[in-house]
Write a protein that holds these residues in place. Structure first.
Motif, PDB file in Angstrom:
ATOM      1  N   ALA A   6      -3.187 -11.270 -47.603  1.00 49.47           N
ATOM      2  CA  ALA A   6      -3.835 -10.570 -48.710  1.00 49.47           C
ATOM      3  C   ALA A   6      -2.810 -10.106 -49.734  1.00 49.47           C
ATOM      4  CB  ALA A   6      -4.633  -9.375 -48.179  1.00 49.47           C
ATOM      5  N   ALA A   7      -1.650  -9.638 -49.264  1.00 48.50           N
ATOM      6  CA  ALA A   7      -0.601  -9.203 -50.194  1.00 48.50           C
ATOM      7  C   ALA A   7      -0.089 -10.382 -51.012  1.00 48.50           C
ATOM      8  CB  ALA A   7       0.541  -8.556 -49.416  1.00 48.50           C
ATOM      9  N   LEU A   8       0.042 -11.542 -50.368  1.00 46.79           N
ATOM     10  CA  LEU A   8       0.492 -12.737 -51.082  1.00 46.79           C
ATOM     11  C   LEU A   8      -0.523 -13.161 -52.133  1.00 46.79           C
ATOM     12  CD1 LEU A   8       2.267 -15.237 -51.542  1.00 46.79           C
ATOM     13  CD2 LEU A   8       1.150 -16.289 -49.555  1.00 46.79           C
ATOM     14  N   ARG A   9      -1.795 -13.178 -51.784  1.00 49.23           N
ATOM     15  CA  ARG A   9      -2.827 -13.584 -52.741  1.00 49.23           C
ATOM     16  C   ARG A   9      -2.903 -12.593 -53.910  1.00 49.23           C
ATOM     17  NH1 ARG A   9      -5.864 -17.785 -51.367  1.00 49.23           N
ATOM     18  NH2 ARG A   9      -7.328 -17.247 -53.031  1.00 49.23           N
ATOM     19  N   ALA A  10      -2.772 -11.311 -53.612  1.00 50.88           N
ATOM     20  CA  ALA A  10      -2.801 -10.303 -54.669  1.00 50.88           C
ATOM     21  C   ALA A  10      -1.609 -10.463 -55.605  1.00 50.88           C
ATOM     22  CB  ALA A  10      -2.818  -8.900 -54.063  1.00 50.88           C
ATOM     23  N   ALA A  11      -0.432 -10.750 -55.037  1.00 51.91           N
ATOM     24  CA  ALA A  11       0.762 -10.943 -55.866  1.00 51.91           C
ATOM     25  C   ALA A  11       0.594 -12.150 -56.774  1.00 51.91           C
ATOM     26  CB  ALA A  11       1.985 -11.112 -54.967  1.00 51.91           C
ATOM     27  N   ALA A  12       0.036 -13.248 -56.240  1.00 53.75           N
ATOM     28  CA  ALA A  12      -0.176 -14.451 -57.051  1.00 53.75           C
ATOM     29  C   ALA A  12      -1.189 -14.185 -58.160  1.00 53.75           C
ATOM     30  CB  ALA A  12      -0.641 -15.600 -56.159  1.00 53.75           C
ATOM     31  N   LEU A  49      -1.109 -24.958 -34.266  1.00 57.08           N
ATOM     32  CA  LEU A  49      -0.958 -23.502 -34.336  1.00 57.08           C
ATOM     33  C   LEU A  49      -2.328 -22.833 -34.438  1.00 57.08           C
ATOM     34  CD1 LEU A  49       1.243 -21.233 -34.574  1.00 57.08           C
ATOM     35  CD2 LEU A  49       0.742 -21.237 -37.022  1.00 57.08           C
ATOM     36  N   GLY A  50      -2.642 -22.000 -33.458  1.00 55.87           N
ATOM     37  CA  GLY A  50      -3.906 -21.284 -33.440  1.00 55.87           C
ATOM     38  C   GLY A  50      -3.711 -19.813 -33.719  1.00 55.87           C
ATOM     39  N   PRO A  51      -4.806 -19.049 -33.846  1.00 54.14           N
ATOM     40  CA  PRO A  51      -4.712 -17.612 -34.105  1.00 54.14           C
ATOM     41  C   PRO A  51      -3.857 -16.907 -33.051  1.00 54.14           C
ATOM     42  CG  PRO A  51      -6.969 -18.360 -34.351  1.00 54.14           C
ATOM     43  CD  PRO A  51      -6.199 -19.504 -33.760  1.00 54.14           C
ATOM     44  N   TYR A  74      -0.292 -16.852 -42.884  1.00 57.61           N
ATOM     45  CA  TYR A  74      -1.455 -17.413 -43.569  1.00 57.61           C
ATOM     46  C   TYR A  74      -2.275 -18.291 -42.634  1.00 57.61           C
ATOM     47  CZ  TYR A  74      -3.794 -18.110 -48.060  1.00 57.61           C
ATOM     48  OH  TYR A  74      -4.695 -18.076 -49.105  1.00 57.61           O
ATOM     49  N   ALA A  75      -1.623 -18.878 -41.638  1.00 54.49           N
ATOM     50  CA  ALA A  75      -2.320 -19.710 -40.659  1.00 54.49           C
ATOM     51  C   ALA A  75      -2.832 -18.899 -39.476  1.00 54.49           C
ATOM     52  CB  ALA A  75      -1.397 -20.820 -40.163  1.00 54.49           C
ATOM     53  N   GLY A  76      -2.700 -17.570 -39.552  1.00 57.45           N
ATOM     54  CA  GLY A  76      -3.185 -16.699 -38.485  1.00 57.45           C
ATOM     55  C   GLY A  76      -2.222 -16.536 -37.333  1.00 57.45           C
ATOM     56  N   GLY A  77      -0.981 -17.012 -37.506  1.00 54.31           N
ATOM     57  CA  GLY A  77      -0.002 -16.930 -36.436  1.00 54.31           C
ATOM     58  C   GLY A  77       0.850 -15.680 -36.493  1.00 54.31           C
ATOM     59  N   THR A  78       1.809 -15.604 -35.577  1.00 57.96           N
ATOM     60  CA  THR A  78       2.723 -14.469 -35.483  1.00 57.96           C
ATOM     61  C   THR A  78       4.145 -14.980 -35.687  1.00 57.96           C
ATOM     62  OG1 THR A  78       1.285 -13.296 -33.923  1.00 57.96           O
ATOM     63  CG2 THR A  78       3.605 -12.647 -33.971  1.00 57.96           C
ATOM     64  N   LEU A  79       4.873 -14.336 -36.592  1.00 53.36           N
ATOM     65  CA  LEU A  79       6.233 -14.750 -36.922  1.00 53.36           C
ATOM     66  C   LEU A  79       7.243 -14.199 -35.922  1.00 53.36           C
ATOM     67  CD1 LEU A  79       8.300 -15.999 -38.948  1.00 53.36           C
ATOM     68  CD2 LEU A  79       8.315 -13.759 -40.093  1.00 53.36           C
ATOM     69  N   VAL A  80       8.176 -15.060 -35.493  1.00 52.03           N
ATOM     70  CA  VAL A  80       9.278 -14.651 -34.624  1.00 52.03           C
ATOM     71  C   VAL A  80      10.582 -15.067 -35.303  1.00 52.03           C
ATOM     72  CG1 VAL A  80      10.339 -14.829 -32.354  1.00 52.03           C
ATOM     73  CG2 VAL A  80       7.840 -14.989 -32.575  1.00 52.03           C
ATOM     74  N   PRO A  81      11.218 -14.172 -36.067  1.00 48.25           N
ATOM     75  CA  PRO A  81      12.514 -14.519 -36.671  1.00 48.25           C
ATOM     76  C   PRO A  81      13.611 -14.522 -35.624  1.00 48.25           C
ATOM     77  CG  PRO A  81      11.427 -12.675 -37.810  1.00 48.25           C
ATOM     78  CD  PRO A  81      10.762 -12.848 -36.491  1.00 48.25           C
ATOM     79  N   GLY A 145      -9.626 -25.729 -45.270  1.00 48.66           N
ATOM     80  CA  GLY A 145     -10.240 -24.420 -45.033  1.00 48.66           C
ATOM     81  C   GLY A 145      -9.246 -23.338 -44.680  1.00 48.66           C
ATOM     82  N   ILE A 146      -7.981 -23.511 -45.089  1.00 50.25           N
ATOM     83  CA  ILE A 146      -6.947 -22.556 -44.666  1.00 50.25           C
ATOM     84  C   ILE A 146      -7.158 -21.168 -45.251  1.00 50.25           C
ATOM     85  CG2 ILE A 146      -5.252 -22.972 -46.510  1.00 50.25           C
ATOM     86  CD1 ILE A 146      -4.544 -22.613 -42.704  1.00 50.25           C
ATOM     87  N   ASP A 147      -7.811 -21.083 -46.444  1.00 45.73           N
ATOM     88  CA  ASP A 147      -8.036 -19.754 -47.030  1.00 45.73           C
ATOM     89  C   ASP A 147      -8.973 -18.915 -46.167  1.00 45.73           C
ATOM     90  OD1 ASP A 147      -6.381 -20.255 -49.202  1.00 45.73           O
ATOM     91  OD2 ASP A 147      -7.994 -21.109 -50.397  1.00 45.73           O
ATOM     92  N   GLU A 148      -9.927 -19.565 -45.518  1.00 52.22           N
ATOM     93  CA  GLU A 148     -10.830 -18.834 -44.625  1.00 52.22           C
ATOM     94  C   GLU A 148     -10.070 -18.321 -43.397  1.00 52.22           C
ATOM     95  OE1 GLU A 148     -11.524 -21.726 -46.055  1.00 52.22           O
ATOM     96  OE2 GLU A 148     -13.128 -21.042 -47.412  1.00 52.22           O
ATOM     97  N   VAL A 149      -9.129 -19.122 -42.922  1.00 57.00           N
ATOM     98  CA  VAL A 149      -8.288 -18.688 -41.794  1.00 57.00           C
ATOM     99  C   VAL A 149      -7.484 -17.456 -42.192  1.00 57.00           C
ATOM    100  CG1 VAL A 149      -6.374 -19.327 -40.281  1.00 57.00           C
ATOM    101  CG2 VAL A 149      -8.149 -21.010 -40.840  1.00 57.00           C
ATOM    102  N   ALA A 150      -6.887 -17.498 -43.393  1.00 61.07           N
ATOM    103  CA  ALA A 150      -6.086 -16.370 -43.876  1.00 61.07           C
ATOM    104  C   ALA A 150      -6.940 -15.124 -44.065  1.00 61.07           C
ATOM    105  CB  ALA A 150      -5.399 -16.743 -45.181  1.00 61.07           C
ATOM    106  N   ALA A 151      -8.144 -15.316 -44.563  1.00 61.95           N
ATOM    107  CA  ALA A 151      -9.027 -14.173 -44.808  1.00 61.95           C
ATOM    108  C   ALA A 151      -9.470 -13.507 -43.506  1.00 61.95           C
ATOM    109  CB  ALA A 151     -10.251 -14.621 -45.607  1.00 61.95           C
ATOM    110  N   ALA A 152      -9.448 -14.269 -42.410  1.00 65.34           N
ATOM    111  CA  ALA A 152      -9.866 -13.723 -41.123  1.00 65.34           C
ATOM    112  C   ALA A 152      -8.775 -12.904 -40.439  1.00 65.34           C
ATOM    113  CB  ALA A 152     -10.308 -14.859 -40.199  1.00 65.34           C
ATOM    114  N   VAL A 153      -7.549 -12.955 -40.980  1.00 65.82           N
ATOM    115  CA  VAL A 153      -6.460 -12.162 -40.402  1.00 65.82           C
ATOM    116  C   VAL A 153      -6.772 -10.678 -40.578  1.00 65.82           C
ATOM    117  CG1 VAL A 153      -4.005 -11.582 -40.548  1.00 65.82           C
ATOM    118  CG2 VAL A 153      -4.748 -13.968 -40.785  1.00 65.82           C
ATOM    119  N   SER A 154      -6.655  -9.915 -39.512  1.00 68.59           N
ATOM    120  CA  SER A 154      -6.973  -8.484 -39.525  1.00 68.59           C
ATOM    121  C   SER A 154      -5.711  -7.642 -39.701  1.00 68.59           C
ATOM    122  CB  SER A 154      -7.654  -8.103 -38.213  1.00 68.59           C
ATOM    123  OG  SER A 154      -7.637  -6.704 -37.998  1.00 68.59           O
TER     124      SER A 154
END
Length: 494
Positions: A6-12, A49-51, A74-81, A145-154
């Protein structure tokens, strides 16, 4: 805007064609960044990659790192740096423990063979694909349909797992929700007065919360333009400040010390700098004064944070140099501080981690029933709530802005031939803040000890000095008396 997508979409939507990132000749606008992230996220999904699945990113700062990381969210995953200086076995351990499905790697960074090193390590059973970050564009696909996946992120979904180490030397993964990662980035930007007009040079590594959360994510919440640097060198940094008219330069104290002592500093115009935020060590008052006077930085503030809480306290614009140098400022909005038993600093609030990955016992030991995170640092609070760190309950030391945990280094060195016993202690260093000294019992030479460490540990963990002893000082319970080693060093320094 309480999730990263959501922050990325708002920035764009807000900043559109304004530059989000500049890396050499490559310029990416906020709108283009969103497009790259959407297409990469779609590629991730089609690679399994799943939720909630994890993506590990093992690479230095770059625009591609940003795309790889944001696409994970954006794909609903979890980042591990993963620390870009880690060796193959160290990186593989993180990948295995998180069950990462995808690993994005900068193959050839610092002349190494990261992909081969990773594949040579044991495990990696969860990994569907190892992706060279230089070929990240081959992962991209039509968004579908990736935008729907991103929108489902809580906001309560786990956004990232950043690894730290405990006193046992076993790395622990601190989990943060989207609301925490976005919230702390927004708070940091607001306290620093960061705006869309700022040009922010990111020297702090993206694998660290100082580079990722108050770098990348703060860029999204403020609209500032970020300039990532893969490695630090004083001349290159000063050239970038002058040519790009950089206004914001956060970093560890060693960054500013290196700039101040650079022989060619007078050849560069650094007058565009307006904000510096530093921390990670006690800072001499004279350094703050020189940052303001010699580097011409209008606002210099200090902060205290940790992987488990990112930013806890922060000095404010207008605070006197003595307060900025001697304290870490006051609690930021949403956080509170207290002093507990043995003078230990306790912190509580919105940005304290959810817990350690797959380690409820360590989580319970770190966060008590009242929600207080036990930091392991000994501190004092003045009447205004300004924090001063006076000691550490843990043995961790900070070298060049990086946390080093002696127990981890000791476990490695004890496997070296000719090392019968070893204790690692952080000792003061004018440039790096602290550097490691290994006190070794055995026949291994100093050169052998350091060479063994360099093969198995990131360079900032390798002891700078090796001292041979007949025996380590221990108490009746067998615990090494590291304070005695520190006091012996102080006596020798006199």
């Amino acid at each position: 805007m309480d999730t990263i997508p959501a922050a990325l979409r708002a920035a764009a939507a807000t900043h559109g064609d304004k530059s989000a990132y500049v890396e050499g000749d490559r310029v990416v606008s906020f709108a283009h960044l969103l497009d790259l992230v959407r297409r990469t996220a779609a590629g991730y999904r089609n690679r399994g990659l799943g939720p909630g699945d994890r993506v590990a990113v093992w690479a230095p700062n770059s625009i591609d790192w940003v795309v790889a990381a944001l696409a994970t969210s954006y794909a609903g995953g979890t980042l591990v740096p993963i620390n870009s200086r880690y060796t193959g076995p160290e990186a593989a351990d993180i990948v295995d423990r998180t069950g990462a499905v995808l690993v994005v790697v900068a193959d050839g960074f610092l002349g190494r063979t990261q992909v081969a090193d990773l594949r040579a390590a044991s495990g990696l059973s969860s990994v569907a694909e190892i992706i060279d970050i230089a070929d990240l564009d081959r992962v991209t696909e039509e968004p579908g349909g990736i935008d729907e996946v991103a929108a489902a992120v809580s906001p309560d979904d786990v956004a990232d797992v950043l690894f730290t180490s405990g006193t046992t030397g076993s790395p622990k993964g601190a989990m943060s929700a989207h609301r925490q990662t976005v919230g702390v980035a927004r708070a940091w930007g607001e306290l620093g007065g960061v705006t869309a007009e700022d040009r922010y040079l990111v020297l702090n590594p993206f694998f660290h919360s100082f580079g990722y959360k108050v770098g990348i994510v703060t860029g999204l919440t403020t609209g500032a333009t970020l300039y990532p640097m893969a490695t630090f060198d004083p001349t290159g940094t000063m050239r970038a400040i002058q040519e790009e008219q950089i206004t914001v330069l956060p970093g560890a104290p060693t960054i500013y010390q290196s700039l101040l002592t650079a022989p060619d500093r007078g050849d560069h115009d650094l007058s565009s700098l307006r904000l510096a935020v530093t921390g990670a060590a006690v800072i001499p008052v004279v350094l703050i004064e020189r940052m303001r006077e010699d580097l011409g930085i209008d606002t210099v503030v200090t902060a205290f944070g940790m992987t488990e809480a990112v930013v806890v306290t922060m000095a404010r614009d207008g605070d006197p140099a003595e307060l900025v140098a001697a304290t870490c400022g006051r609690a930021i909005p949403g956080m509170e501080t207290a002093i507990g038993a043995e003078g230990e600093l306790l912190v509580r609030g919105d940005f304290v981690m959810l817990g350690y990955l797959d380690d409820p016992e360590a989580t319970a030991a770190a966060i008590d029933a009242d929600g207080w995170l036990h930091t392991g640092d000994v501190g004092e609070l003045d009447e205004q709530g300004n924090l001063r760190i006076t000691d550490r309950l843990k043995d961790m030391y900070i070298s060049g802005g990086f946390n080093v945990y002696p127990a981890e280094v000791e476990q490695v060195l004890l496997r070296a031939e000719g090392v019968a016993d070893v204790a690692v202690v952080g000792l003061p260093d004018d440039r790096m803040g602290e550097v490691g000294t290994a006190y070794v019992v055995g026949t291994a030479s100093a050169e052998d000890v350091q060479a063994f460490a360099k093969e198995r540990l990131a360079n900032f963990k390798v002891p700078r000095h090796v001292v041979h002893l007949d025996a380590l000082p221990r108490n009746l319970a067998g615990k090494v008396l590291k304070n005695e080693l520190r006091r012996a060093h102080e006596r020798e320094d006199r």
